[in-house]
Write a protein that holds these residues in place. Structure first.
Motif, PDB file in Angstrom:
ATOM      1  N   ARG A 109      43.930 -27.821  -9.383  1.00  0.00           N
ATOM      2  CA  ARG A 109      42.855 -27.539 -10.332  1.00  0.00           C
ATOM      3  C   ARG A 109      42.177 -28.832 -10.790  1.00  0.00           C
ATOM      4  O   ARG A 109      40.962 -28.893 -10.930  1.00  0.00           O
ATOM      5  CB  ARG A 109      43.397 -26.762 -11.533  1.00  0.00           C
ATOM      6  N   ARG A 110      42.958 -29.878 -10.989  1.00  0.00           N
ATOM      7  CA  ARG A 110      42.379 -31.142 -11.451  1.00  0.00           C
ATOM      8  C   ARG A 110      41.396 -31.712 -10.429  1.00  0.00           C
ATOM      9  O   ARG A 110      40.420 -32.364 -10.792  1.00  0.00           O
ATOM     10  CB  ARG A 110      43.461 -32.144 -11.809  1.00  0.00           C
ATOM     11  N   GLU A 111      41.632 -31.471  -9.150  1.00  0.00           N
ATOM     12  CA  GLU A 111      40.714 -31.937  -8.117  1.00  0.00           C
ATOM     13  C   GLU A 111      39.399 -31.168  -8.162  1.00  0.00           C
ATOM     14  O   GLU A 111      38.324 -31.746  -7.996  1.00  0.00           O
ATOM     15  CB  GLU A 111      41.350 -31.818  -6.736  1.00  0.00           C
ATOM     16  N   VAL A 112      39.485 -29.863  -8.402  1.00  0.00           N
ATOM     17  CA  VAL A 112      38.284 -29.040  -8.535  1.00  0.00           C
ATOM     18  C   VAL A 112      37.511 -29.482  -9.778  1.00  0.00           C
ATOM     19  O   VAL A 112      36.285 -29.648  -9.737  1.00  0.00           O
ATOM     20  CB  VAL A 112      38.635 -27.542  -8.603  1.00  0.00           C
ATOM     21  N   GLU A 113      38.215 -29.722 -10.872  1.00  0.00           N
ATOM     22  CA  GLU A 113      37.565 -30.162 -12.104  1.00  0.00           C
ATOM     23  C   GLU A 113      36.882 -31.512 -11.918  1.00  0.00           C
ATOM     24  O   GLU A 113      35.815 -31.751 -12.473  1.00  0.00           O
ATOM     25  CB  GLU A 113      38.580 -30.198 -13.247  1.00  0.00           C
ATOM     26  N   ALA A 114      37.473 -32.396 -11.132  1.00  0.00           N
ATOM     27  CA  ALA A 114      36.853 -33.690 -10.859  1.00  0.00           C
ATOM     28  C   ALA A 114      35.530 -33.505 -10.104  1.00  0.00           C
ATOM     29  O   ALA A 114      34.551 -34.201 -10.375  1.00  0.00           O
ATOM     30  CB  ALA A 114      37.806 -34.585 -10.076  1.00  0.00           C
ATOM     31  N   LEU A 115      35.494 -32.565  -9.173  1.00  0.00           N
ATOM     32  CA  LEU A 115      34.260 -32.281  -8.430  1.00  0.00           C
ATOM     33  C   LEU A 115      33.180 -31.697  -9.338  1.00  0.00           C
ATOM     34  O   LEU A 115      32.001 -32.005  -9.196  1.00  0.00           O
ATOM     35  CB  LEU A 115      34.525 -31.283  -7.301  1.00  0.00           C
ATOM     36  N   LEU A 116      33.589 -30.849 -10.269  1.00  0.00           N
ATOM     37  CA  LEU A 116      32.629 -30.143 -11.121  1.00  0.00           C
ATOM     38  C   LEU A 116      32.104 -31.000 -12.257  1.00  0.00           C
ATOM     39  O   LEU A 116      31.064 -30.674 -12.846  1.00  0.00           O
ATOM     40  CB  LEU A 116      33.254 -28.865 -11.674  1.00  0.00           C
ATOM     41  N   GLY A 117      32.794 -32.060 -12.605  1.00  0.00           N
ATOM     42  CA  GLY A 117      32.314 -32.929 -13.677  1.00  0.00           C
ATOM     43  C   GLY A 117      32.196 -32.191 -14.997  1.00  0.00           C
ATOM     44  O   GLY A 117      33.141 -31.567 -15.467  1.00  0.00           O
ATOM     45  N   ASP A 118      30.995 -32.224 -15.581  1.00  0.00           N
ATOM     46  CA  ASP A 118      30.760 -31.612 -16.891  1.00  0.00           C
ATOM     47  C   ASP A 118      30.465 -30.116 -16.824  1.00  0.00           C
ATOM     48  O   ASP A 118      30.296 -29.477 -17.858  1.00  0.00           O
ATOM     49  CB  ASP A 118      29.593 -32.315 -17.598  1.00  0.00           C
ATOM     50  N   TYR A 119      30.362 -29.557 -15.634  1.00  0.00           N
ATOM     51  CA  TYR A 119      30.077 -28.121 -15.526  1.00  0.00           C
ATOM     52  C   TYR A 119      31.269 -27.296 -15.984  1.00  0.00           C
ATOM     53  O   TYR A 119      32.404 -27.562 -15.602  1.00  0.00           O
ATOM     54  CB  TYR A 119      29.773 -27.725 -14.077  1.00  0.00           C
ATOM     55  N   GLU A 120      30.998 -26.275 -16.808  1.00  0.00           N
ATOM     56  CA  GLU A 120      32.025 -25.290 -17.111  1.00  0.00           C
ATOM     57  C   GLU A 120      32.120 -24.368 -15.905  1.00  0.00           C
ATOM     58  O   GLU A 120      31.117 -24.128 -15.215  1.00  0.00           O
ATOM     59  CB  GLU A 120      31.653 -24.466 -18.349  1.00  0.00           C
TER      60      GLU A 120
END
Length: 84
Positions: A34-45
């Motif tokens: 999940r942390r890798e996906v969150e890194a890709l998404l940046g500030d996007y919810e």
């Protein structure tokens, strides 16, 4: 958005270039942490979701149905400001 494995980064880049705002709904499983996906998404919810569907293969024919609603990730996991 629905993307194939390994294509999330390029899809997010396109969204950023087009200055698209809002919560991203990911119609996919996580292939990474999940942390890798969150890194890709940046500030996007974002929230994960799955179409409700069912079916089976019979003699090389897919018999299926795609319903008119989706299942969202639980509110306690999603952590988005506009869940409701």
């Amino acid at each position: 958005m629905s993307v194939a494995s390994g294509k999330l980064a390029s899809a997010i880049e396109t969204i950023k270039k087009k200055d698209i705002k809002g919560t991203i709904v990911l119609f996919c499983n996580f292939w990474d942490e999940r942390r890798e996906v969150e890194a890709l998404l940046g500030d996007y919810e974002y929230i994960t979701a799955f179409p409700t569907a069912g079916g089976h293969m019979e003699s090389q024919i897919l018999n299926c149905v795609l319903f008119d609603h989706i299942m969202l990730e639980g509110k306690e996991k999603a952590h988005i400001s506009n869940y409701d």
